[in-house]
Design a protein around this motif. Structure first.
Motif, PDB file in Angstrom:
ATOM      1  N   LEU A  37     -20.381  54.339  15.702  1.00 37.12           N
ATOM      2  CA  LEU A  37     -21.258  54.069  14.571  1.00 37.12           C
ATOM      3  C   LEU A  37     -21.372  52.572  14.297  1.00 37.12           C
ATOM      4  O   LEU A  37     -22.448  52.074  13.956  1.00 37.12           O
ATOM      5  CB  LEU A  37     -20.734  54.785  13.320  1.00 37.12           C
ATOM      6  N   SER A  42     -27.434  57.941  11.184  1.00 33.12           N
ATOM      7  CA  SER A  42     -26.305  58.278  12.056  1.00 33.12           C
ATOM      8  C   SER A  42     -25.015  58.404  11.252  1.00 33.12           C
ATOM      9  O   SER A  42     -24.213  59.316  11.469  1.00 33.12           O
ATOM     10  CB  SER A  42     -26.151  57.222  13.152  1.00 33.12           C
ATOM     11  N   TYR A  43     -24.803  57.475  10.318  1.00 33.88           N
ATOM     12  CA  TYR A  43     -23.623  57.562   9.461  1.00 33.88           C
ATOM     13  C   TYR A  43     -23.680  58.809   8.590  1.00 33.88           C
ATOM     14  O   TYR A  43     -22.665  59.502   8.395  1.00 33.88           O
ATOM     15  CB  TYR A  43     -23.521  56.326   8.567  1.00 33.88           C
ATOM     16  N   ALA A  73     -23.916  50.961  16.412  1.00 30.49           N
ATOM     17  CA  ALA A  73     -25.261  51.175  15.870  1.00 30.49           C
ATOM     18  C   ALA A  73     -25.496  50.289  14.657  1.00 30.49           C
ATOM     19  O   ALA A  73     -26.585  49.731  14.477  1.00 30.49           O
ATOM     20  CB  ALA A  73     -25.448  52.645  15.506  1.00 30.49           C
ATOM     21  N   LYS A  74     -24.484  50.141  13.813  1.00 26.98           N
ATOM     22  CA  LYS A  74     -24.570  49.287  12.626  1.00 26.98           C
ATOM     23  C   LYS A  74     -24.856  47.841  13.013  1.00 26.98           C
ATOM     24  O   LYS A  74     -25.589  47.125  12.310  1.00 26.98           O
ATOM     25  CB  LYS A  74     -23.252  49.379  11.849  1.00 26.98           C
ATOM     26  N   LEU A  78     -25.138  50.774   4.901  1.00 24.81           N
ATOM     27  CA  LEU A  78     -24.282  50.812   6.080  1.00 24.81           C
ATOM     28  C   LEU A  78     -22.856  50.405   5.752  1.00 24.81           C
ATOM     29  O   LEU A  78     -21.892  51.020   6.218  1.00 24.81           O
ATOM     30  CB  LEU A  78     -24.866  49.918   7.180  1.00 24.81           C
ATOM     31  N   ARG A  93     -31.971  49.830  11.598  1.00 28.56           N
ATOM     32  CA  ARG A  93     -31.011  49.856  10.487  1.00 28.56           C
ATOM     33  C   ARG A  93     -31.040  51.204   9.774  1.00 28.56           C
ATOM     34  O   ARG A  93     -30.004  51.781   9.458  1.00 28.56           O
ATOM     35  CB  ARG A  93     -31.315  48.741   9.497  1.00 28.56           C
ATOM     36  N   SER A 142     -32.148  53.991  11.017  1.00 29.87           N
ATOM     37  CA  SER A 142     -31.640  54.991  11.956  1.00 29.87           C
ATOM     38  C   SER A 142     -30.115  54.998  11.966  1.00 29.87           C
ATOM     39  O   SER A 142     -29.483  56.051  12.088  1.00 29.87           O
ATOM     40  CB  SER A 142     -32.183  54.721  13.364  1.00 29.87           C
ATOM     41  N   ALA A 143     -29.515  53.811  11.830  1.00 26.72           N
ATOM     42  CA  ALA A 143     -28.060  53.734  11.756  1.00 26.72           C
ATOM     43  C   ALA A 143     -27.541  54.389  10.477  1.00 26.72           C
ATOM     44  O   ALA A 143     -26.495  55.050  10.480  1.00 26.72           O
ATOM     45  CB  ALA A 143     -27.601  52.279  11.832  1.00 26.72           C
TER      46      ALA A 143
END
Length: 251
Positions: free
Chosen positions: A219, A13-14, A222-223, A187, A7, A9-10
């Motif tokens: 994304l 990424s965002y 990943a979320k 997120l 989470r 890491s996501a």
């Protein structure tokens, strides 16, 4: 080192994608505030600082999820436990504030709803009680003021027990779960910010709209906790793997 929390890491990424989006828009020389449709030139500084805070706070949160309140030290050091508790609460709070600020600067929708949701997060409430307003924490529903302090002998791992006033009440919190709730909020907020930003900033550029729409789709995988493996070939399709949920055995 253990594998990083997916989470969080996501969230990273965002954050990285938002930075890339902003750089994509302002890469030409001059007038970044105008290109981002900000209200003032000074707002450009707020965008830059907010993006830095998002990344810096994630590093702190990763460290906490790795080592908990006790930290990597081999010593049972009470002072370190307090530093890590206050550091955790501050890192989560400033990351929330940075994301809320970016959402506001990009004129995102439902700003009051996101702020209200942030105020209900357990880790944010703990921040107010323990790391900001320990002696003057106001409950606006009753307009009462209380004092809060963590219980030293019960502070460790991912547990934090808090007492109110002189023992009027106490509650124990799972700080790992607190970070989980924080990440889920982040997120949703960063997703809304990214979508609003690329649709506004590139609304007359079909190629860019398609590019950032594809990035948002990635994304969102990943979320959702999916694994995304980049294609080694430029322009090639990425591979998305949906982890199987293993059914829990009855005990």
């Amino acid at each position: 080192m253990r594998s990083r929390d997916p989470r969080l890491s996501a969230v990273e990424s965002y954050s990285d994608a938002l930075r890339d989006l902003v750089n994509d828009r302002v890469s030409w020389k001059g007038e970044p505030a105008r290109k981002l449709r900000l209200n003032t030139d000074e707002d450009w500084s707020f965008v830059c600082v907010a993006m830095d805070i998002l990344g810096d706070a994630s590093l702190a949160l990763h460290n906490f999820l790795e080592f908990g309140i006790d930290g990597p030290t081999k010593y049972d050091d009470t002072g370190e436990k307090y530093l890590r508790l206050y550091g955790l609460l501050s890192a989560a709070y400033i990351q929330q504030q940075a994301a809320l600020k970016l959402h506001n600067l990009m004129n995102g929708a439902k700003q009051k709803d996101f702020k209200r949701r942030a105020d209900q997060l357990a880790i944010r409430i703990l921040r107010h009680q323990l790391a900001s307003h320990s002696l003057d924490c106001r409950d606006f529903s009753t307009n009462s003021v209380s004092a809060f302090v963590p219980v030293r002998i019960d502070l460790g791992g991912f547990n934090c027990t808090v007492t109110e006033n002189r023992g009027d009440g106490s509650a124990s919190y799972n700080l790992r779960e607190g970070v989980k709730g924080h990440c889920e909020f982040m997120l949703d907020l960063l997703d809304a910010t990214y979508e609003k930003s690329y649709r506004t900033l590139f609304k007359n550029n079909r190629a860019k709209l398609d590019e950032h729409s594809g990035k948002l789709e990635e994304l969102r995988h990943a979320k959702a906790g999916h694994l995304v493996f980049k294609s080694p070939h430029p322009g090639g399709p990425n591979i998305v793997i949906v982890p199987m949920k293993v059914p829990r055995e009855d005990t």
